[in-house]
Design a protein around this motif. Structure first.
Motif, short mmCIF file in Angstrom:
data_model
loop_
_atom_site.label_atom_id
_atom_site.label_comp_id
_atom_site.label_asym_id
_atom_site.label_seq_id
_atom_site.Cartn_x
_atom_site.Cartn_y
_atom_site.Cartn_z
N ARG A 134 34.57 10.66 -1.31
CA ARG A 134 35.09 9.61 -0.44
C ARG A 134 34.22 8.37 -0.48
O ARG A 134 34.65 7.28 -0.15
CB ARG A 134 35.19 10.10 1.01
CG ARG A 134 36.26 11.15 1.22
CD ARG A 134 36.32 11.55 2.67
NE ARG A 134 36.59 10.41 3.52
CZ ARG A 134 37.80 9.94 3.79
NH1 ARG A 134 38.84 10.50 3.23
NH2 ARG A 134 37.98 8.91 4.60
N ASN A 135 32.93 8.50 -0.87
CA ASN A 135 32.02 7.39 -0.79
C ASN A 135 31.56 6.98 -2.17
O ASN A 135 30.40 7.07 -2.53
CB ASN A 135 30.81 7.77 0.08
CG ASN A 135 31.26 8.27 1.43
OD1 ASN A 135 32.07 7.62 2.08
ND2 ASN A 135 30.77 9.43 1.84
N LEU A 136 32.49 6.55 -2.96
CA LEU A 136 32.24 6.28 -4.37
C LEU A 136 31.21 5.20 -4.58
O LEU A 136 30.43 5.23 -5.52
CB LEU A 136 33.57 5.89 -5.04
CG LEU A 136 33.53 5.66 -6.54
CD1 LEU A 136 33.24 6.96 -7.24
CD2 LEU A 136 34.85 5.08 -7.02
N LEU A 137 31.16 4.21 -3.70
CA LEU A 137 30.30 3.06 -3.91
C LEU A 137 28.93 3.19 -3.26
O LEU A 137 28.10 2.31 -3.39
CB LEU A 137 30.98 1.79 -3.37
CG LEU A 137 32.33 1.45 -4.00
CD1 LEU A 137 32.81 0.11 -3.49
CD2 LEU A 137 32.24 1.44 -5.50
N LEU A 138 28.69 4.27 -2.51
CA LEU A 138 27.40 4.41 -1.84
C LEU A 138 26.32 4.79 -2.84
O LEU A 138 26.55 5.51 -3.79
CB LEU A 138 27.49 5.53 -0.78
CG LEU A 138 28.39 5.22 0.43
CD1 LEU A 138 28.39 6.42 1.35
CD2 LEU A 138 27.94 3.98 1.16
N LYS A 177 32.74 3.91 -13.57
CA LYS A 177 31.39 4.43 -13.73
C LYS A 177 31.33 5.93 -13.45
O LYS A 177 30.30 6.56 -13.67
CB LYS A 177 30.43 3.68 -12.80
CG LYS A 177 30.31 2.20 -13.14
CD LYS A 177 29.32 1.49 -12.23
CE LYS A 177 29.20 0.01 -12.59
NZ LYS A 177 28.26 -0.72 -11.70
N ASN A 178 32.43 6.47 -12.95
CA ASN A 178 32.53 7.91 -12.72
C ASN A 178 32.95 8.57 -14.03
O ASN A 178 34.07 8.39 -14.50
CB ASN A 178 33.58 8.17 -11.63
CG ASN A 178 33.68 9.64 -11.26
OD1 ASN A 178 33.65 10.51 -12.11
ND2 ASN A 178 33.81 9.89 -9.96
N LYS A 179 32.06 9.31 -14.67
CA LYS A 179 32.30 9.86 -16.01
C LYS A 179 33.48 10.81 -16.02
O LYS A 179 34.27 10.82 -16.97
CB LYS A 179 31.05 10.55 -16.53
CG LYS A 179 29.90 9.59 -16.83
CD LYS A 179 28.71 10.33 -17.40
CE LYS A 179 27.57 9.38 -17.73
NZ LYS A 179 26.40 10.10 -18.29
N PHE A 239 31.87 19.49 -18.73
CA PHE A 239 30.46 19.45 -19.10
C PHE A 239 29.72 18.29 -18.43
O PHE A 239 28.52 18.11 -18.66
CB PHE A 239 30.33 19.35 -20.62
CG PHE A 239 30.88 20.53 -21.35
CD1 PHE A 239 30.16 21.71 -21.43
CD2 PHE A 239 32.13 20.47 -21.94
CE1 PHE A 239 30.66 22.81 -22.10
CE2 PHE A 239 32.64 21.58 -22.62
CZ PHE A 239 31.91 22.75 -22.69
N GLN A 240 30.44 17.51 -17.61
CA GLN A 240 29.81 16.41 -16.89
C GLN A 240 29.29 16.90 -15.54
O GLN A 240 29.97 17.64 -14.85
CB GLN A 240 30.81 15.27 -16.67
CG GLN A 240 31.36 14.67 -17.94
CD GLN A 240 30.27 14.02 -18.78
OE1 GLN A 240 29.35 13.40 -18.26
NE2 GLN A 240 30.40 14.15 -20.09
N LYS A 241 28.09 16.48 -15.18
CA LYS A 241 27.53 16.85 -13.89
C LYS A 241 28.25 16.11 -12.78
O LYS A 241 28.59 14.94 -12.95
CB LYS A 241 26.04 16.55 -13.84
CG LYS A 241 25.24 17.40 -14.80
CD LYS A 241 23.74 17.11 -14.65
CE LYS A 241 22.92 17.96 -15.61
NZ LYS A 241 21.47 17.70 -15.50
#
Length: 439
Positions: free
Chosen positions: A9-13, A257-259, A437-439
């Motif tokens: 919910r807090n993608l930009l934090l 920026k979210n892989k 495979f992405q964290k």
């Protein structure tokens, strides 16, 4: 199956910030905090009804294009126009492609106008496109604009808010609610083909388009319901001014920026290249290979079991132990395999069985779009995350049916077109393994 984080919910934090930020018109506002979705109540249930009808009215028309396709293809063939199959398919493919291509625009407009105004505007444009089409049925090239582009634009502006608004009202049951909402297109896809054939037989294409215009008024009326939940203001920091601040408010580049989201959004265009091919060409395929059968029945079977799949997989998507990405991969593998099998089916009952299977996993893919986007980017950015993904998928989705029609016109067989259409979901689903495979 190993589950992924349920929602960001807090993608930009930044990593050391914990204060949640609210949503207004699908955007996050600094210095405020949002209420949790109510997961129920009269207002929330009205949202379900509005989103259900929007999905049904929009995609009931789009998915039933094969009825219009056969009429336009015959008209072009009678006029001795070359490549009649691909040109007739292009009209419907443009509708689906434009609906997806302009989804990012829908996400941007929700930042400027809000979810409700964007949906109402979309419904109004769709009505206008259908009304104009009713006066231009003899001009297939013009229909590419009025039905393909105009109706597609209106459908796009209405469809994206109908999914994004669900994240404002539901969290615990978001997957199930998405399943209920998206089942609308399945129900209307069952109803529309016989209705459309009746209208064409008795009133012609112009009568059909006018009826569809009247029905589509309901999309604009449903958009009036899409009001986001209000927020509680706790403080307001200094306000940024200027064009750059405005652009940052409207267009959120942070989702890229979210892989995990990036990989998902880039794999979907590959998977969807052949998705719309069976919807456009299955009726023509039946006319060539079978006699004395109900040629609308396979499409209706896909619609019925697609509705069942949306409910079942929507319910599963809410379970903490379920990996939503894995479910979507499985659905693509099955859809791809059954599409490849389709041209080798020689009996009509077996064709019905294949159609039923395609429908179940078609429902799984559609029901998971909203929950996966919200899982990666949060409900505040649902409109933009869904819109960007659909926008990337628009071009391959639009190219699939015309290319299939062109290949058919060369070989006079649907074997190669359906095989190629089935390979793309297999490739797209394989690419999605990189997400795990992405964290």
């Amino acid at each position: 199956m190993e589950s992924l984080p349920m929602e960001n919910r807090n993608l930009l934090l930044k990593n050391n910030e914990v204060i949640p930020k609210p949503e207004r018109n699908g955007q996050v506002l600094n210095g405020e905090t949002s209420r949790d979705p109510p997961d129920g109540g009269i207002r929330a249930y009205m949202i379900i009804v509005g989103s259900f009808l929007t999905n049904g009215l929009v995609f009931g028309v789009i998915n039933s294009y094969s009825v219009i396709y056969t009429v336009l293809q015959k008209k072009l063939e009678d006029e001795n126009i070359p490549n009649s199959e691909s040109r007739a398919a292009l009209v419907g493919a443009l509708t689906m492609g434009t609906t997806f291509l302009l989804s990012p625009l829908s996400g941007v407009l929700t930042g400027l106008l809000g979810l409700r105004c964007t949906a109402v505007l979309g419904g109004s444009i769709a009505v206008l496109g259908l009304l104009l089409s009713s006066f231009l049925v003899d001009y297939v090239d013009v229909l590419c604009f009025t039905y393909g582009v105009m109706y597609g634009l209106g459908a796009s502006l209405a469809y994206t808010p109908s999914l994004a608004i669900l994240g404002h009202y539901f969290k615990r049951y978001l997957g199930l609610v998405n399943g209920i909402v998206t089942i609308g297109s399945s129900i209307f896809t069952v109803i529309m083909p016989p209705l459309m054939e009746f209208m064409i037989k008795n009133y012609g294409l112009h009568g059909l388009f006018r009826l569809l215009a009247v029905i589509t008024v309901g999309v604009a009326l449903c958009g009036l319901l899409f009001k986001p939940i209000s927020v509680v203001v706790i403080e307001k920091p200094p306000r940024e001014d200027g064009f750059k601040a405005l652009v940052k408010t409207i267009i959120n580049v942070q989702i890229w920026k979210n892989k995990k989201y990036r990989l998902w959004a880039l794999s979907m265009p590959v998977a969807l290249f052949g998705y719309f091919v069976p919807y456009v060409h299955i009726k023509k395929f039946i006319e060539i290979n079978f006699t004395n059968v109900q040629d609308n029945l396979p499409l209706q079977c896909i619609a019925v079991t697609s509705g069942m799949g949306r409910l079942v997989f929507g319910f599963l998507a809410d379970k903490k132990w379920v990996n939503r990405i894995m479910l979507q991969q499985i659905s693509f593998y099955v859809i791809g395999g059954l599409t490849i099998i389709l041209p080798f089916v020689k009996t009509f009952p077996l064709l019905i069985v294949v159609s039923l299977g395609m429908g179940i996993f078609d429902g799984a893919f559609i029901a998971l779009i909203g929950p996966i986007a919200i899982q990666f980017c949060g409900s505040a950015y649902a409109a933009q995350s869904i819109g960007c993904m659909l926008g990337l998928a628009a071009l391959p989705l639009s190219m699939g049916p015309p290319i299939a029609g062109l290949i058919f016109s060369i070989y006079q067989s649907y074997t190669l077109p359906f095989i190629l259409a089935g390979i793309s979901p297999l490739v797209g689903a394989t690419i999605m393994f990189a997400i795990h495979f992405q964290k």
